[in-house]
Every structure is written in C-alpha cells, then in structure tokens.
Design a protein around this motif. Structure first.
Motif, short mmCIF file in Angstrom:
data_model
loop_
_atom_site.label_atom_id
_atom_site.label_comp_id
_atom_site.label_asym_id
_atom_site.label_seq_id
_atom_site.Cartn_x
_atom_site.Cartn_y
_atom_site.Cartn_z
N GLN A 253 2.72 -1.66 6.85
CA GLN A 253 1.32 -1.47 6.46
C GLN A 253 0.52 -2.76 6.62
O GLN A 253 -0.59 -2.75 7.15
CB GLN A 253 1.26 -0.98 5.02
N LEU A 257 -2.22 -3.69 9.94
CA LEU A 257 -3.58 -4.13 9.62
C LEU A 257 -3.88 -5.48 10.26
O LEU A 257 -4.96 -5.67 10.85
CB LEU A 257 -3.76 -4.21 8.11
N TYR A 320 -8.36 2.03 5.25
CA TYR A 320 -6.92 1.87 5.49
C TYR A 320 -6.20 1.43 4.21
O TYR A 320 -5.15 1.99 3.86
CB TYR A 320 -6.70 0.86 6.60
N THR A 324 -3.37 3.65 2.24
CA THR A 324 -2.03 3.11 2.04
C THR A 324 -1.70 2.95 0.56
O THR A 324 -0.57 3.17 0.14
CB THR A 324 -1.88 1.77 2.75
#
Length: 333
Positions: A253, A257, A320, A324
C-alpha cells in the motif's frame, strides 16, 4: 503571649529545611518543558527549510496562477495584471487548443503511470520472492539488482538515450542486426515509439526500489507459515497467494502510493531523454507544464496547470488512503 525561639549555639550553622514537594515541583516542570520542547527544537531546522524550499514557493506559485504573467513582466512579476480564474478556465477548456493539449498530456501521463507502476511492482515483487530463500551468490545478485537505483538519474537516462539512437544505438543493433526482429531500424526518441522508450527507462530505474521495499517486507513473514502450508500440501503458487501477498499488503500500500507520486511527477526522465520538446506520444504532464511556462513564457497558465495537478494528486492520494484504511479496518474486524 510570648514565643521563645531557641538560638543556635556558637559555631553551629542553622540549616533551614524545606518540604520535598516544594523543591521537586520546579524540577518536574523544568524536566517536562525540556521533554516537550526538545523535539520541537530539533525539528526547527527541518521546518525552516521546509518553509523556505516548499511552502513559500508553493504560495508564490498559487498567487502567480491568478496573474497574466508573461515575458513582459519577468523583471517584476508583482506588476502583472490580475486575471482571476482566467488561467484555470483556459486550462480546463478542452475545446480550446490549450485545454485539449493539457487533456491529452494528462491521459498519456495516466497510461504511463499505470504501466510503469504496475511493471515496477510486478518485477520488484517477483525478484524479491525469488531472492527470499538463501543460495550461493544471493548477496551478489541483490547488489546487482540495486545498481539501476543507485546510479544517478542523469547518468542512467543519458546512457539509455545513446542506446536508443537510430543509427548506432545498441537497441537497434540487437533488435535489428542481431535478432532480426524488425525490418528496419526503429526511431525510439521520436514518434510513437518514444512512449515505449520512456516506459522502458522508467521501469528500469524504478523496479529496484520496489525490489528493495518488498525484500525488506518479506523478512517479517515467519518461516513457520510456509512450513505449515507445505505440510498441508500447498504449492508455491498457493503459498504466494495465501501467505506472501496478504502479508505484504501494508508494505504494498505504501509502495504503490510512493511509486505513483514519483512516476506521475517525473520530470527528469523525459527531459533528459527527449530534451525540452518531448514527442507527442511521450508528452508527460510535467514536461508539458514546463513547456507552457518556460518555452511559451506564459507563467500564469503554467502555474494554474501546476495547481490543478497538485489538487488532482491530493484528491487521488486522499481517496487512496481512505480506501486502504477502510480495507485495513475490515481485515482486522
């Protein structure tokens, strides 16, 4: 009523006793101030540099986006006339040439980012999984895999620019002269092939970072899980699917990003590879904003495009992180 006070004998000093709490109170307050203030004091140089290097130029750029700042006001940009949101209106007018060019550049950047981030993650993860078990020469291979990431960006991209040359480049020599995969030598730095060349360079210098991060995340997965899965009859694919990838979810994650932000804002790679005027097929939004600002001398429009890009990245990053975080909460629940 009289009060008698015993006087000290000659040669003796009178020592006054104070309560332990009275002396301990100021010391506690002083210690608390030191503990609370020391971190801020240590962070002060970083905060000052952040203010001077990022925040102040960002505020100036936002102010410039509301002005008609052209080459006629370079000497004193504060004298440029105020235009309000005209620069933003021109940038998002997709029926006009400026807005249409910005939209095309944005779509190219999105496609480039998705492909580059996906390939970097896939290659880096596959290489890290292959290097998880100990074998002879593993340390040497790990060091070799990190060479593209350790090289300076300009040196690496200039080397690739020479390799992509039409007449004497190594890529055409291998593909055309040695393997015979193409009928004629290809043009990699102009035309539609420029997108492929840019993607190759971006993946080549980006996947070692993914390899390094995933390799560090693999060290936290207990070996007992793999041994138990092997005893239950799980194969390598099932172990990767059921153990490795779920355990790497927090690492991936953050990794995705960071790769997204780096790739979407990448300016050095297209600028060094193609120069000031990138081909239409490889016109990333970073180089497009540079051309709008420093080639056409329209700094107001370039600043407006930069602010729009910043807002887009902030929105995507916020969505995002929200998705997440919800995924983590649902997993723990």
């Amino acid at each position: 009523m009289t009060t008698t006070t015993a006087s000290a004998r000659p040669g003796e000093r009178t020592v006054g006793k104070s309560s332990p709490g009275a002396a301990r109170g100021p010391r506690r307050r002083t210690g608390r101030i030191r503990r609370v203030g020391l971190p801020y004091l240590l962070l002060l140089p970083a905060l000052a540099l952040e203010l001077l290097v990022h925040l102040v130029p960002m505020v100036i750029g936002i102010v410039m986006s509301f002005k008609e700042l052209t080459q006629f006001y370079i000497r004193d940009w504060s004298l440029a006339p105020w235009t309000g949101v005209d620069n933003y209106r021109m940038s998002v007018d997709f029926d006009a040439p400026v807005g249409q060019a910005l939209l095309d550049s944005f779509l190219i950047t999105c496609a480039f980012t998705v492909l580059s981030v996906g390939l970097c993650w896939f290659i880096g993860t596959a290489a890290a999984i292959c290097m998880q078990d100990a074998f002879r020469g593993r340390g040497l291979l790990r060091a070799l895999f990190l060479v593209p990431y350790a090289l300076p960006v300009y040196a690496a991209v200039i080397t690739w620019a020479f390799m992509f040359q039409h007449d004497n480049g190594l890529v055409n020599h291998v593909l055309h002269d040695q393997l015979g995969l193409t009928d004629t030598p290809s043009f990699w730095l102009i035309g539609d092939n420029s997108f492929v060349a840019l993607l190759v360079v971006s993946v080549w210098k980006g996947w070692p970072f993914a390899f390094l991060i995933v390799m560090a995340g693999l060290q936290n997965i207990p070996k007992d899980l793999y041994e138990a899965a092997a005893l239950d009859g799980a194969g390598v694919r099932q172990q990767i699917r059921r153990i490795t990838l779920p355990s790497l979810r927090p690492v991936n994650q953050v990794l995705i990003l960071v790769l997204f932000l780096w790739t979407f804002n990448d300016f050095n790679t297209p600028y060094v590879l193609f120069g000031k005027a990138a081909p239409a097929a490889a016109d990333l939004i970073s180089i497009h904003i540079y051309q709008s600002s420093f080639v056409t001398w329209n700094f107001g429009a370039g600043s407006a495009m930069s602010v729009l890009l910043l807002l887009f990245l902030l929105v995507v990053t916020g969505v995002y992180l929200l998705l997440t975080s919800r995924g983590r909460r649902s997993t723990h629940a």
